[in-house]
Design an enzyme around this catalytic site. Sequence first.
Site, short mmCIF file in Angstrom:
data_model
loop_
_atom_site.label_atom_id
_atom_site.label_comp_id
_atom_site.label_asym_id
_atom_site.label_seq_id
_atom_site.Cartn_x
_atom_site.Cartn_y
_atom_site.Cartn_z
N LYS A 180 25.85 41.57 37.94
CA LYS A 180 26.05 42.59 36.91
C LYS A 180 25.62 42.09 35.53
O LYS A 180 24.93 42.78 34.80
CB LYS A 180 27.52 43.02 36.84
CG LYS A 180 28.05 43.66 38.10
CD LYS A 180 29.45 44.25 37.91
CE LYS A 180 30.52 43.22 37.59
NZ LYS A 180 30.77 42.25 38.69
N ARG A 190 37.42 48.53 36.18
CA ARG A 190 37.71 47.73 37.37
C ARG A 190 38.92 48.26 38.12
O ARG A 190 39.27 47.71 39.16
CB ARG A 190 38.03 46.29 36.94
CG ARG A 190 36.85 45.33 37.10
CD ARG A 190 37.34 44.02 36.57
NE ARG A 190 36.70 42.85 37.06
CZ ARG A 190 35.79 42.15 36.37
NH1 ARG A 190 35.32 42.60 35.24
NH2 ARG A 190 35.33 41.03 36.85
N ARG A 229 39.39 36.38 43.45
CA ARG A 229 38.67 37.45 42.73
C ARG A 229 38.06 38.45 43.72
O ARG A 229 38.05 39.65 43.46
CB ARG A 229 37.58 36.84 41.84
CG ARG A 229 38.16 36.12 40.63
CD ARG A 229 37.14 35.23 39.96
NE ARG A 229 36.09 35.94 39.28
CZ ARG A 229 34.89 35.43 38.98
NH1 ARG A 229 34.60 34.19 39.35
NH2 ARG A 229 34.01 36.13 38.32
P1 AMP Z 1 33.93 38.90 34.44
O1 AMP Z 1 33.19 38.05 33.47
O2 AMP Z 1 33.50 40.35 34.36
O3 AMP Z 1 33.87 38.37 35.86
O4 AMP Z 1 35.47 38.88 34.00
C1 AMP Z 1 36.21 37.68 33.99
C2 AMP Z 1 37.71 37.99 34.05
O5 AMP Z 1 38.08 38.77 32.91
C3 AMP Z 1 38.15 38.83 35.24
O6 AMP Z 1 38.36 38.05 36.41
C4 AMP Z 1 39.44 39.43 34.71
O7 AMP Z 1 40.50 38.50 34.70
C5 AMP Z 1 39.07 39.72 33.26
N1 AMP Z 1 38.48 41.08 33.12
C6 AMP Z 1 37.22 41.40 32.73
N2 AMP Z 1 37.02 42.72 32.72
C7 AMP Z 1 38.20 43.27 33.13
C8 AMP Z 1 38.65 44.60 33.35
N3 AMP Z 1 37.84 45.66 33.15
N4 AMP Z 1 39.93 44.79 33.76
C9 AMP Z 1 40.77 43.74 33.95
N5 AMP Z 1 40.41 42.46 33.78
C10 AMP Z 1 39.13 42.22 33.37
#
Ligand code: AMP
Length: 221
Positions: free
Chosen positions: A15, A90, A171
């Site tokens: 993404k 999410r 995750r």
């Molecule tokens: P990412 O970089 O998108 O993989 O996000 C890293 C972490 O940030 C995730 O594992 C969540 O803990 C938190 N996070 C990011 N976006 C969201 C979201 N839309 N809702 C809840 N937690 C989020």
Amino acid sequence: MRCVVILLGPPGAGKGTQAARLGKDLSLAHISTGDLFRDNLSRGTELGRQAKSYMDSGRLVPDVLVLDMLFDRVARADCSKGYLLDGFPRTLPQAEALERALGKSARILALNLKVADEVLVERLGGRRTCETCGNIHHLRFSPPKVAGACDKCSGRLVQRPDDSAEVVQKRLRVYREQTLPLEAFYAERKLLVNVDGARAPEEVLGELQRACRGPVMEGCR
Ligand code: AMP
């Protein structure tokens, strides 16, 4: 008409990589909620402190924290024509909140990157992120020219704490339980396009670009 393009897909689906390129291509601001949280963490804000334990353990940050942060960010001028969301929504309540906030003022297109679990585990395990500029390398698929140093800025490459093997499994579980239902949410609204995300990044980008030129986005350009 504003366009809001959503990149859906499990962690490691690509993404972030695709959103950076597609955002440039469509002249849309690239908004990653994960990056917004990491920025808050590195600046030592209260929000960053609240989000940290959830992020480090692979759980989702509570909706209320995510929604305030996201809606503040998309109220800025660079989002006035639309934006590209990476890592948001999410959960179903997040998708519903976005739908309510946009009303009829924007078109939504959800691009869903599909990638098998084995591929995700391999991608996330080898991922190394530049602690200075956020650029992403992979030990096997896009190794840096100099070991441990970012090709773009020579910053130090590190493994995100949540890319460790144990947290990756968590995750993926969280993704299946809380985020996967969004496929049906957007499919019911005829706003979902599925894209095979396991192919080479250029091929995936080509397909995403074609989807953005399709009928759902008419009136956005
Ligand atoms: P990412 O970089 O998108 O993989 O996000 C890293 C972490 O940030 C995730 O594992 C969540 O803990 C938190 N996070 C990011 N976006 C969201 C979201 N839309 N809702 C809840 N937690 C989020």
